[in-house]
Write an enzyme that holds these catalytic residues in place. Structure first.
Site, PDB file in Angstrom:
ATOM      1  N   ARG A 163      94.405 -23.550  62.071  1.00 22.08           N
ATOM      2  CA  ARG A 163      93.385 -24.601  62.061  1.00 22.08           C
ATOM      3  C   ARG A 163      93.969 -26.009  61.996  1.00 22.08           C
ATOM      4  O   ARG A 163      93.246 -26.973  62.209  1.00 22.08           O
ATOM      5  CB  ARG A 163      92.431 -24.403  60.879  1.00 22.08           C
ATOM      6  N   ASP A 203      80.775 -14.866  47.436  1.00 21.76           N
ATOM      7  CA  ASP A 203      81.725 -15.366  48.433  1.00 21.76           C
ATOM      8  C   ASP A 203      81.672 -16.885  48.562  1.00 21.76           C
ATOM      9  O   ASP A 203      82.190 -17.441  49.525  1.00 21.76           O
ATOM     10  CB  ASP A 203      81.503 -14.721  49.810  1.00 21.76           C
ATOM     11  N   CYS A 260      85.769  -4.514  62.661  1.00 20.77           N
ATOM     12  CA  CYS A 260      85.833  -5.091  64.006  1.00 20.77           C
ATOM     13  C   CYS A 260      84.761  -6.144  64.288  1.00 20.77           C
ATOM     14  O   CYS A 260      84.922  -6.977  65.183  1.00 20.77           O
ATOM     15  CB  CYS A 260      85.706  -3.994  65.059  1.00 20.77           C
TER      16      CYS A 260
END
Length: 696
Positions: free
Chosen positions: A134, A318, A614
């Site tokens: 990033r 989170d 995934c």
């Protein structure tokens, strides 16, 4: 903030900026008075990390003359990155931290350095959603970047040659690096990510910028008390944990934002979520769990703890503080105070005193329902009881785990006193898993949250949406809001010319009025944009540069096909005359092997694996959002040997696809049956009717 309007709440809350029309080839002298803005040498532009350029040559009066100066195509799988500009050269890293140096005026590639991440042992290369890097750091002619496999490297900025390299994940073999390093005095500081996947104990490490010699390391959460504590800060933090938290690592990775404060010679860390998310598992008796979800101030030379402020004690959702940490001075009463401003995932905007970490103000900048308010006496949130989903109940919470503000940059303009925040509004259900008492970590590249599935009988969350919110920092209130497409848009920067630049997920690069949010200019970038732009000056001319590239776990409209994305560097200047090639996309069809027999039970096993390992890259229901190929349209899944070579053996590691070496044969086969099943669902009805399947 449901009542936000696209208007100023208070007349005079911001200054209307003209800036004048500086002739092409000249930079307004007003910029020099505020700091030249000639270079963009820090992740956030300058050491304040505010994503603000004081340059005024391009302004809200002449923005209509802004045009493309040049473009450069990039051969990479990921370009969600923020570049730097120093002495007429643009520097950036893409994909596997492949560094580039480009002439800022002509767009000519000067050099490229590849740290060769893909050739490292597959076991070392964990991948968070296939992300590249990033951002990078710069000091005194040297570039610094982290690599996915855990190295911090220093490269000569003039010639692109490696100067030194150190292994920084020696205590976190399951970690990975996607965020930028931060220069702090004579040291460069690096963190890492991974606390969604494995038992990890977060830390940051400082290395001497010239030699790469380790200067200090600071852990974010305490380890096993039986081993002793590294310092008094860890001893203090251990009193806020319960159970045998060290067996879970604890989390707290610093995977993105930091800031260096030269005034106090401190570095501020934005710390991460706990591992697993659910506090009832990692710290069953409760507790604040320091230093999760916090801003932590350390001495830049020694790593000594100075103060902390925790936004989410006992975090179980989170929420983390990996979002921008920006430094400025604000007049409060009759005193100019050095402050830190911060808009993390949880939806509240915080202003802290940089000297001592005292909370000065906090209010919600986005929709949230987990807390009534922030208590200004204690600095703690006043949570609603339902937010802890007690007694087996579920709670539909705003914001969801991606947060009200993600890692896309917030900008702050000292001219307007406004912070410009790319904001998300979405909800998700939080509940305990059915196996709470017997919950076990699943090794391999599986997301391990400790949170249960959404209740099947509950109505779906409301549609997600996004906006750009301008926040009056001194007034502690919104100034204006602009609705935006989809859920995730690019980072923002502000300029002295009264502008806010931002890339959007619909493929536009936009300039807004910093005063009131009016759209003043737009450019068809032919691709979604997530990284933030930069602005700098070369030879008396102001430029704006942004990298195109889009990735998401969710499909967008338009959809940015992984294989057809136009990952480029775009650079703009007044009276730029360059043009992009015409768009020639072709719709890729869904593929099928009509002789393949889908086994429903195998497909069910594959669906479970897909949704844990995934989905972050390849998208919900295999409908990809640009981070990875749409597997329904991929020929790889048509051949079992090729599929196994890619999924398990790392055949496409160089293009960002990790190797799932822990997958058993039945796991790989189950995934292939699931892919074939979903592909057939995407076929026309006539073709789908001919497909074969077995099982119940």
């Amino acid at each position: 903030m449901n009542g936000l309007k696209q208007a100023l709440l208070v007349a005079g809350a911001v200054m209307v900026m003209g800036g004048g029309d500086a002739p092409a080839g000249q930079v307004s002298t007003k910029a020099s008075a505020q700091g030249s803005g000639r270079d963009w040498a820090w992740f956030g532009g300058n050491s304040s990390e505010d994503h603000f350029s004081p340059l005024e040559q391009i302004n809200d009066r002449n923005i209509g003359r802004l045009g493309l100066a040049w473009s450069l195509d990039l051969d990479t799988f990921d370009s969600f990155t923020a570049p730097l500009a120093v002495d007429g050269v643009i520097y950036f890293g893409v994909g596997h931290s492949v560094l580039h140096a480009v002439d800022a005026v002509t767009g000519k590639l000067l050099w490229q350095y590849d740290p060769d991440v893909a050739s490292q042992p597959a076991s070392k290369i964990r991948m968070r959603a296939g992300w590249g890097i990033r951002g990078i750091a710069y000091k005194d002619g040297v570039l610094f970047t982290g690599t996915r496999d855990g190295r911090l490297i220093a490269v000569d900025a003039k010639e692109g040659k490696l100067l030194w390299s150190v292994e920084t994940l020696d205590e976190a073999p399951a970690g990975y690096i996607t965020g930028p390093p931060w220069v702090a005095g004579d040291n460069v500081v690096i963190g890492f990510g991974g606390a969604d996947y494995a038992p990890i104990r977060g830390y940051v490490t400082a290395y001497n910028v010239k030699t790469g010699k380790k200067a200090w390391r600071f852990h974010i959460v305490p380890g096993n008390p039986a081993d002793g504590f590294e310092n008094k800060a860890m001893e203090m933090a251990a009193k806020t944990w319960t159970g045998e938290w060290w067996k879970f690592g604890g989390g707290g990775t610093v995977y993105n934002a930091m800031a260096y404060d030269a005034r106090y010679n401190r570095i501020y860390l934005g710390t991460g979520n706990g591992w697993p998310w659910n506090q009832r598992i990692r710290s069953p008796g409760g507790g604040d769990n320091l230093f999760l979800s916090s801003i932590v101030a350390l001495d830049a030379d020694t790593g000594e703890y100075k103060w902390h402020y925790q936004t989410d004690p006992g975090n179980t959702w989170d929420f983390n503080n990996a979002m921008d940490i920006q430094l400025t001075d604000i007049k409060i009463g009759n005193k100019l105070r050095p402050v830190l401003i911060h808009a993390p995932k949880n939806g509240f905007f915080y202003v802290l005193d940089r000297e001592n970490g005292k909370l000065l103000s906090a209010a919600p900048f986005a929709k949230q329902n987990w807390a009534e308010r922030i208590d200004m006496k204690t600095g703690r949130p006043v949570e609603v009881p339902e937010a802890r989903f007690p007694d087996g109940k579920s709670f539909l919470m705003f914001p969801h785990a991606a947060g009200a503000h993600g890692v896309q940059s917030m900008a702050y303009s000292p001219k307007t006193g406004l912070a410009y925040i790319p904001t998300m509004e979405a909800a998700r259900y939080f509940a305990d898993p059915a196996n709470l008492k017997d919950w076990q970590y699943r090794p391999g590249m599986f997301i391990n949250t400790g949170i249960g599935a959404s209740p099947s009988t509950s109505p779906p969350p409301p549609p997600a949406k996004s906006s750009l919110v301008a926040w009056d920092v001194k007034g502690n209130r919104p100034a204006w809001e602009i609705p935006q497409p989809g859920l995730v848009n690019g980072g923002a920067i502000a300029t002295g010319g009264g502008l806010v630049f931002q890339g959007l997920n619909d493929g536009r690069f936009v300039a807004y009025s910093a005063a009131d949010g009016r759209e003043l200019w737009t450019f068809d970038a032919q691709n979604g944009i997530l990284g933030n732009a930069i602005s700098y000056e070369v030879g008396g001319r102001q430029y704006v540069t942004v990298l195109t590239g889009y990735r998401s776990s969710f499909a967008t409209n338009p959809t940015w096909d992984y294989h057809q994305q136009r990952r480029r560097v775009l650079t703009f200047a007044l009276d730029g005359k360059a043009e992009l090639p015409k768009v020639e996309d072709e719709e890729t069809p869904v593929l099928d092997d009509p002789d393949f027999v889908v086994d429903v039970e195998k497909a069910r096993r594959g669906a479970s694996i897909y949704n844990q390992a995934c989905v972050v890259c390849h998208g919900v229901g295999l409908v990809a959002g640009g981070a990875a190929p749409d597997l329904r349209k991929s020929g790889v899944a048509l051949d079992s040997e090729t599929f196994a070579a890619v999924v398990r053996d790392g055949l496409l590691m160089n293009r960002g696809m990790p190797a799932y070496g822990d997958f058993k044969d039945e796991d790989v086969e189950g995934l292939r049956h699931f892919v074939r099943q979903k592909a057939r669902e995407g076929l026309p009805a006539a073709s789908s009717a001919k497909a074969k399947s077995s099982g119940g």
